[in-house]
Design a protein around this motif. Structure first.
Motif, mmCIF file in Angstrom:
data_model
loop_
_atom_site.group_PDB
_atom_site.id
_atom_site.type_symbol
_atom_site.label_atom_id
_atom_site.label_comp_id
_atom_site.label_asym_id
_atom_site.label_seq_id
_atom_site.Cartn_x
_atom_site.Cartn_y
_atom_site.Cartn_z
ATOM 1 N N ILE A 142 -10.467 0.503 -4.664
ATOM 2 C CA ILE A 142 -10.479 1.567 -3.965
ATOM 3 C C ILE A 142 -9.025 1.347 -4.583
ATOM 4 C CG2 ILE A 142 -9.430 3.127 -2.459
ATOM 5 C CD1 ILE A 142 -12.356 3.397 -3.266
ATOM 6 N N PRO A 143 -7.659 0.565 -4.114
ATOM 7 C CA PRO A 143 -6.819 0.629 -4.327
ATOM 8 C C PRO A 143 -6.462 0.760 -6.503
ATOM 9 C CG PRO A 143 -6.826 -0.742 -3.530
ATOM 10 C CD PRO A 143 -7.944 -0.165 -3.549
ATOM 11 N N ASP A 144 -7.425 0.328 -6.842
ATOM 12 C CA ASP A 144 -6.500 0.117 -8.401
ATOM 13 C C ASP A 144 -7.445 1.908 -9.178
ATOM 14 O OD1 ASP A 144 -6.549 -2.844 -8.687
ATOM 15 O OD2 ASP A 144 -8.743 -3.180 -9.435
ATOM 16 N N GLN A 145 -8.035 2.422 -8.050
ATOM 17 C CA GLN A 145 -8.381 3.916 -8.877
ATOM 18 C C GLN A 145 -6.723 4.572 -8.015
ATOM 19 O OE1 GLN A 145 -12.663 4.971 -8.348
ATOM 20 N NE2 GLN A 145 -13.516 3.302 -8.055
ATOM 21 N N GLY A 146 -7.063 3.939 -7.234
ATOM 22 C CA GLY A 146 -5.950 5.339 -6.804
ATOM 23 C C GLY A 146 -4.741 4.906 -7.483
ATOM 24 N N ALA A 151 -1.380 7.860 -11.225
ATOM 25 C CA ALA A 151 0.079 7.666 -12.803
ATOM 26 C C ALA A 151 -0.480 9.124 -12.710
ATOM 27 C CB ALA A 151 -0.880 6.411 -13.272
ATOM 28 N N VAL A 152 -1.579 9.630 -12.995
ATOM 29 C CA VAL A 152 -2.385 11.163 -13.951
ATOM 30 C C VAL A 152 -1.780 12.276 -13.713
ATOM 31 C CG1 VAL A 152 -4.101 12.638 -14.694
ATOM 32 C CG2 VAL A 152 -4.173 9.785 -14.097
ATOM 33 N N VAL A 153 -1.709 12.021 -11.549
ATOM 34 C CA VAL A 153 -1.325 13.426 -11.196
ATOM 35 C C VAL A 153 0.703 13.118 -11.567
ATOM 36 C CG1 VAL A 153 -1.272 14.730 -9.001
ATOM 37 C CG2 VAL A 153 -3.626 13.339 -9.509
ATOM 38 N N GLN A 154 1.085 12.281 -11.133
ATOM 39 C CA GLN A 154 2.486 12.429 -11.278
ATOM 40 C C GLN A 154 3.401 12.667 -12.252
ATOM 41 O OE1 GLN A 154 4.819 11.465 -8.354
ATOM 42 N NE2 GLN A 154 5.437 12.903 -10.163
ATOM 43 N N ALA A 155 2.879 11.737 -13.571
ATOM 44 C CA ALA A 155 2.854 12.460 -15.003
ATOM 45 C C ALA A 155 2.568 14.338 -15.602
ATOM 46 C CB ALA A 155 2.192 11.332 -16.099
ATOM 47 N N HIS A 156 1.283 14.258 -14.547
ATOM 48 C CA HIS A 156 0.781 15.705 -14.669
ATOM 49 C C HIS A 156 2.506 16.859 -14.087
ATOM 50 C CE1 HIS A 156 -1.492 19.249 -16.029
ATOM 51 N NE2 HIS A 156 -0.810 19.840 -15.258
ATOM 52 N N ILE A 157 2.926 16.276 -12.965
ATOM 53 C CA ILE A 157 3.433 17.054 -12.576
ATOM 54 C C ILE A 157 4.722 17.049 -12.657
ATOM 55 C CG2 ILE A 157 4.851 17.156 -10.501
ATOM 56 C CD1 ILE A 157 2.063 16.331 -8.619
ATOM 57 N N TRP A 195 -15.711 13.327 3.288
ATOM 58 C CA TRP A 195 -14.158 14.508 2.601
ATOM 59 C C TRP A 195 -13.668 14.042 3.499
ATOM 60 C CZ3 TRP A 195 -12.769 15.995 -1.710
ATOM 61 C CH2 TRP A 195 -13.955 16.782 -2.279
ATOM 62 N N GLU A 196 -14.106 12.953 4.773
ATOM 63 C CA GLU A 196 -12.618 13.034 5.976
ATOM 64 C C GLU A 196 -11.220 11.545 5.022
ATOM 65 O OE1 GLU A 196 -10.193 13.849 8.979
ATOM 66 O OE2 GLU A 196 -12.054 14.687 8.287
ATOM 67 N N ARG A 197 -12.770 10.933 4.524
ATOM 68 C CA ARG A 197 -12.081 9.081 3.968
ATOM 69 C C ARG A 197 -11.355 9.505 2.705
ATOM 70 N NH1 ARG A 197 -16.564 5.073 1.876
ATOM 71 N NH2 ARG A 197 -17.403 5.215 4.110
ATOM 72 N N MET A 198 -12.312 10.824 1.944
ATOM 73 C CA MET A 198 -11.521 11.673 0.647
ATOM 74 C C MET A 198 -9.900 11.984 0.866
ATOM 75 S SD MET A 198 -12.645 11.223 -2.241
ATOM 76 C CE MET A 198 -11.095 11.243 -3.954
ATOM 77 N N LYS A 199 -9.340 12.523 2.232
ATOM 78 C CA LYS A 199 -8.714 12.924 2.557
ATOM 79 C C LYS A 199 -7.342 11.519 2.945
ATOM 80 C CE LYS A 199 -9.786 17.612 4.752
ATOM 81 N NZ LYS A 199 -9.571 17.812 5.817
ATOM 82 N N ARG A 200 -8.484 10.739 3.640
ATOM 83 C CA ARG A 200 -7.276 9.122 3.562
ATOM 84 C C ARG A 200 -6.783 9.193 2.577
ATOM 85 N NH1 ARG A 200 -11.084 8.270 8.006
ATOM 86 N NH2 ARG A 200 -12.113 6.528 6.873
ATOM 87 N N TYR A 201 -7.732 8.829 1.302
ATOM 88 C CA TYR A 201 -7.013 8.544 0.049
ATOM 89 C C TYR A 201 -6.800 9.347 -0.720
ATOM 90 C CZ TYR A 201 -11.771 5.466 0.402
ATOM 91 O OH TYR A 201 -12.406 3.924 0.575
ATOM 92 N N THR A 202 -6.378 10.420 -0.566
ATOM 93 C CA THR A 202 -5.722 11.651 -0.998
ATOM 94 C C THR A 202 -4.216 11.519 -0.102
ATOM 95 O OG1 THR A 202 -7.551 12.721 -1.763
ATOM 96 C CG2 THR A 202 -5.690 13.998 -1.606
ATOM 97 N N ALA A 203 -4.596 11.141 0.696
ATOM 98 C CA ALA A 203 -2.347 10.937 1.422
ATOM 99 C C ALA A 203 -1.833 9.509 0.957
ATOM 100 C CB ALA A 203 -3.057 11.158 3.014
ATOM 101 N N ARG A 204 -2.782 8.820 0.822
ATOM 102 C CA ARG A 204 -2.468 7.221 0.421
ATOM 103 C C ARG A 204 -1.673 7.524 -0.786
ATOM 104 N NH1 ARG A 204 -0.657 3.961 -1.420
ATOM 105 N NH2 ARG A 204 -0.312 1.572 -1.102
ATOM 106 N N TRP A 205 -2.467 7.743 -2.162
ATOM 107 C CA TRP A 205 -2.492 7.714 -3.439
ATOM 108 C C TRP A 205 -2.535 8.833 -4.242
ATOM 109 C CZ3 TRP A 205 -2.082 2.696 -4.482
ATOM 110 C CH2 TRP A 205 -3.348 2.643 -3.810
#
Length: 222
Positions: A142-146, A151-157, A195-205
């Motif tokens: 997960i950390p590698d995917q994160g 990087a993808v989202v930050q570059a887009h923003i 989705w509860e776990r997904m929210k944690r991944y989203t907040a983290r990465w």
């Protein structure tokens, strides 16, 4: 090919257009070129029509042609909205340039402004590529995917986070999350990420979808 294109068009287009503006134009002329894409704005329609005709002749001398689907003469700018409305023709046309769809708009105070929105085709193409990459990476930690997703989202923003484009960058971020969740759930037959776990991944990465470029008034000191 880009450096060659830039050098070639410097002689075929830039120098000629600058000379045309100085000797032929009576009104304001604005020229913006990036590689082989360019936009030229004119104060007077007649000069725009003349420039377009002579540009075609100029390109032919170098064995080049203007792209028939991308080359258009449109009414755009401060008075376009008023003129179109007076003629009962609705909103002014838009145009695409450097990944943005440019539209005539207004600020909250009713002043004219150019609104730039992420081109829908560009966004869909990028999301497809992201989905393919997430599919390939679905068995990575997960950390590698994160780190990849961040990087993808930050570059887009960083590129598309311009004023008035907030809905589009939020939509891109949301769609990346959906695709990440989709491929995480396909890791195996037993794999299921709530989705509860997904929210944690989203907040983290994932970085927040915020406007990172200043508004024109701030940029130009208005």
């Amino acid at each position: 090919m880009r450096p060659v294109t830039n050098i070639y068009l410097h002689y075929a287009f830039d120098l000629w257009a600058e000379q045309w503006r100085g000797k032929q134009a009576r009104g304001d002329v604005v020229i913006v070129r990036f590689a082989d894409d360019f936009v030229v704005g004119f104060q007077h329609r007649r000069e725009a029509e003349r420039f377009q005709k002579e540009l075609g002749e100029r390109m032919a001398k170098f064995g080049l042609k203007l792209h028939p689907e991308k080359t258009r003469l449109i009414e755009f700018g401060r008075f376009a909205m008023q003129n179109q409305k007076a003629r009962g023709q609705g909103k002014p046309e838009t145009f695409n340039f450097l990944g943005f769809t440019h539209c005539c708009g207004q600020t909250r105070k009713g002043q004219f402004t150019v609104i730039r929105k992420t081109m829908r085709q560009r966004m869909l193409k990028k999301l497809k590529a992201v989905s393919e990459e997430l599919r390939r990476r679905r068995h990575e930690p997960i950390p590698d995917q994160g780190r990849y997703v961040r990087a993808v989202v930050q570059a887009h923003i960083n590129y598309y986070g311009v004023p008035f484009n907030s809905p589009a960058i939020h939509a891109f971020r949301h769609q990346v999350i959906r695709r990440w969740h989709q491929w995480l759930c396909r890791r195996s037959q037993r794999a299921h990420v709530t989705w509860e776990r997904m929210k944690r991944y989203t907040a983290r990465w994932l970085p927040p979808a915020v406007i990172v470029h200043p508004y024109p008034a701030a940029r130009f000191g208005g």
